[in-house]
Design an enzyme around this catalytic site. Structure first.
Site, PDB file in Angstrom:
ATOM      1  CG  ASP A  85       8.814  17.082   9.602  1.00 57.63           C
ATOM      2  OD1 ASP A  85      10.092  16.844   9.972  1.00 57.63           O
ATOM      3  OD2 ASP A  85       8.184  18.297   8.920  1.00 57.63           O
ATOM      4  CB  SER A 109     -11.822  -3.345   0.601  1.00 57.32           C
ATOM      5  OG  SER A 109     -10.540  -2.549   0.025  1.00 57.32           O
ATOM      6  CB  SER A 141       7.777  20.543  11.091  1.00 56.82           C
ATOM      7  OG  SER A 141       7.123  21.120  10.484  1.00 56.82           O
ATOM      8  NE  ARG A 166      -0.617   3.932   8.899  1.00 60.44           N
ATOM      9  CZ  ARG A 166      -0.299   2.861   9.429  1.00 60.44           C
ATOM     10  NH1 ARG A 166      -0.943   3.837  11.034  1.00 60.44           N
ATOM     11  NH2 ARG A 166      -0.050   2.730   9.635  1.00 60.44           N
ATOM     12  CG  HIS A 181       6.510   9.522   6.017  1.00 61.57           C
ATOM     13  ND1 HIS A 181       7.602   8.469   6.616  1.00 61.57           N
ATOM     14  CD2 HIS A 181       4.886   9.099   5.710  1.00 61.57           C
ATOM     15  CE1 HIS A 181       6.563   7.505   4.980  1.00 61.57           C
ATOM     16  NE2 HIS A 181       5.661   7.738   5.478  1.00 61.57           N
ATOM     17  CG  HIS A 236      -2.228   1.452   4.847  1.00 64.67           C
ATOM     18  ND1 HIS A 236      -2.511   0.995   5.986  1.00 64.67           N
ATOM     19  CD2 HIS A 236      -1.434   2.255   4.263  1.00 64.67           C
ATOM     20  CE1 HIS A 236      -0.777   1.682   6.214  1.00 64.67           C
ATOM     21  NE2 HIS A 236      -0.385   2.016   5.974  1.00 64.67           N
ATOM     22  CG  ASP A 269       6.614  22.529   6.650  1.00 63.07           C
ATOM     23  OD1 ASP A 269       6.883  20.787   6.906  1.00 63.07           O
ATOM     24  OD2 ASP A 269       6.599  22.629   8.395  1.00 63.07           O
ATOM     25  CB  VAL A 273      -4.750  -3.502  -0.039  1.00 67.49           C
ATOM     26  CG1 VAL A 273      -5.554  -5.154   0.729  1.00 67.49           C
ATOM     27  CG2 VAL A 273      -3.429  -3.219   0.737  1.00 67.49           C
ATOM     28  CG  ASN A 290      -4.033  -1.272   7.066  1.00 69.37           C
ATOM     29  OD1 ASN A 290      -3.692  -0.468   6.970  1.00 69.37           O
ATOM     30  ND2 ASN A 290      -4.768  -1.973   6.459  1.00 69.37           N
ATOM     31  CG  ASP A 314     -11.695  -2.060  -3.170  1.00 71.02           C
ATOM     32  OD1 ASP A 314     -10.958  -1.513  -2.428  1.00 71.02           O
ATOM     33  OD2 ASP A 314     -12.095  -3.009  -3.378  1.00 71.02           O
TER      34      ASP A 314
END
Length: 440
Positions: free
Chosen positions: A357, A187, A360, A173, A302, A177, A365, A181, A204, A185
């Site tokens: 999920d 940041s 799992s 993730r 996800h 993110h 998967d 944004v 965040n 880089d």
């Protein structure tokens, strides 16, 4: 903080001026070549064949880590079926040439063509010898300057996730993110004493894994100082998190530079909230030149991880503002969620973590697509994939697929594409010794 209307959010993204970074910080930014050093790692048998556990909507215990089924290897010891980075192109040797003495004594008519030719040659040499005018990503970018970079990242990631498997989805993730944004880089790692950095923004605040990136960076600094950027470490760590969750291995393009500007407001405006409908989601992603297929493929991330109740509580108790439930949410699944996340949200409900999920939650998967098709998914944005013909068609195909091969190929392509978002050129970026420096 009140949410920003979508129209204003997108307008602010498109109207945002091109970033001009402030003068470099006191962190050293020069790069240097280093002697090759080898990384020793233990190699054991690969994990058994992939399988999907029996479906259960209750949270799963992490007592038995996913590493019971994972290899202890570095990318240099991967099986022959895994694509390895191609060799870094050989360096170009520049040769000096003497200027013909007679040029000084030629007439103006004869001298001008020669002067022009020499000027063109000098420009060509400077173009090769000077730093990159714009970002050029490639697999194996560090083969010449830090050939063990990917091996070090992989070894550290294996150790980190062995200690805490729940960091895998968070590090995946983090890459998303970071790229959405201001571009990829690094940041997202920057800090602010005034609470105005990207990591302080609402999307965040639940992010984890900053210490893991710093740990990898510190290790690389001991071996290849001021060479590997934080943005590249985040990208490689995301790939390794997927692979160590029994997902695909793919080549990561590297060569990103780090930015030194971080603004919480940008994160508030640029990241699609979990209660987005399909129109909103497509708008947020189109700004980053990502298609409907990229959306439905990247949402497959996800497949691993959990969420706090606040991210989907509105869907359960106040979907339209009339104290109602999202009618597209499966009734049986909704009852399970209500038990885990009571209406008032205090006590157990505030601390609860719900798998995105179920059954799992730590295996990368196709189970996510089966879950979305059967129940509508955990987030409203998950369920929105069923409200567009293109994204619904892909969900249905993956939910009924007998092999994850097609999805793995699509996911690798989408991750590489996302990883190219607004990459900084050398003139605006840097490579610093610490990722999480303070900007104020």
């Amino acid at each position: 903080m009140e949410p920003t209307p979508l129209s204003e959010s997108v307008a602010s993204i498109r109207a945002r001026p091109t970033r001009a970074l402030p003068s470099p910080t006191n962190q050293p930014t020069n790069q240097s070549l280093h002697s090759k050093q080898s990384l020793e790692a233990e190699s054991v048998l690969l994990h058994p064949s992939r399988h999907t556990p029996a479906r259960d909507y209750s949270p799963k215990s992490t007592a038995q880590p996913l590493f019971d089924l994972c290899p202890v290897i570095t990318p240099h010891h991967l099986p022959s079926t895994v694509p390895l980075p191609s060799p870094f192109p050989p360096s170009i040797a520049l040769r000096s040439a003497r200027r013909p003495p007679r040029a000084f004594f030629m007439s103006r008519e004869r001298r001008l063509p020669l002067v022009l030719a020499l000027a063109a040659a000098v420009v060509g040499v400077l173009a090769v010898a000077s730093p990159r005018a714009e970002a050029e990503l490639q697999v194996g970018f560090y083969n010449a300057t830090c050939p063990i970079a990917e091996g070090v990242v992989f070894a550290e990631m294996h150790a980190i996730l062995h200690e805490d498997p729940t960091l895998a989805p968070s590090l995946l993730r983090m890459h998303y993110h970071d790229c959405f944004v201001q571009g990829c880089d690094g940041s997202i790692m920057l800090r602010s004493r005034r609470g105005t950095a990207e990591r302080d923004a609402t999307p965040n605040r639940s992010m984890r894994g900053y210490d893991a990136i710093e740990r990898i960076k510190a290790r690389l600094e001991t071996l290849c100082p001021l060479t590997v950027s934080c943005a590249d470490i985040i990208a490689m760590a995301a790939r390794d998190a997927v692979y160590l969750s029994k997902g695909p291995w793919y080549g990561v393009e590297t060569g990103r530079r780090d930015g030194n500007v971080t603004v919480a407001e940008y994160a508030e405006n640029d990241l699609a909230p979990p209660d987005s409908n399909i129109v909103d989601v497509k708008t947020f992603f189109s700004v980053k030149s990502l298609t409907a297929k990229d959306i439905v493929v990247l949402f497959g991330s996800h497949s691993i991880g959990t969420s706090h109740c606040e991210a989907f509580r509105k869907r359960l108790y106040n979907f339209t503002g009339a104290m109602d439930q999202d009618p597209s949410l499966d009734a049986r699944y909704a009852r399970q969620l209500r038990k885990l996340c009571p209406r008032r949200g205090g006590g157990r409900g505030r601390r609860a973590k719900v798998p995105m999920d179920p059954g799992s939650g730590f295996t990368f998967d196709l189970s996510y697509y089966r879950h979305v098709l059967a129940t509508g998914g955990l987030f409203q944005s998950d369920g929105s994939l069923l409200h567009d013909p293109a994204t619904r068609g892909y969900v249905e195909r993956m939910a009924n697929a007998s092999s994850p091969d097609e999805y793995y190929q699509d996911f690798a392509a989408a991750m590489v594409k996302m990883g190219r978002t607004d990459v900084l050129p050398d003139s605006l970026g840097e490579v610093r010794a610490t990722c999480g420096v303070f900007v104020d």
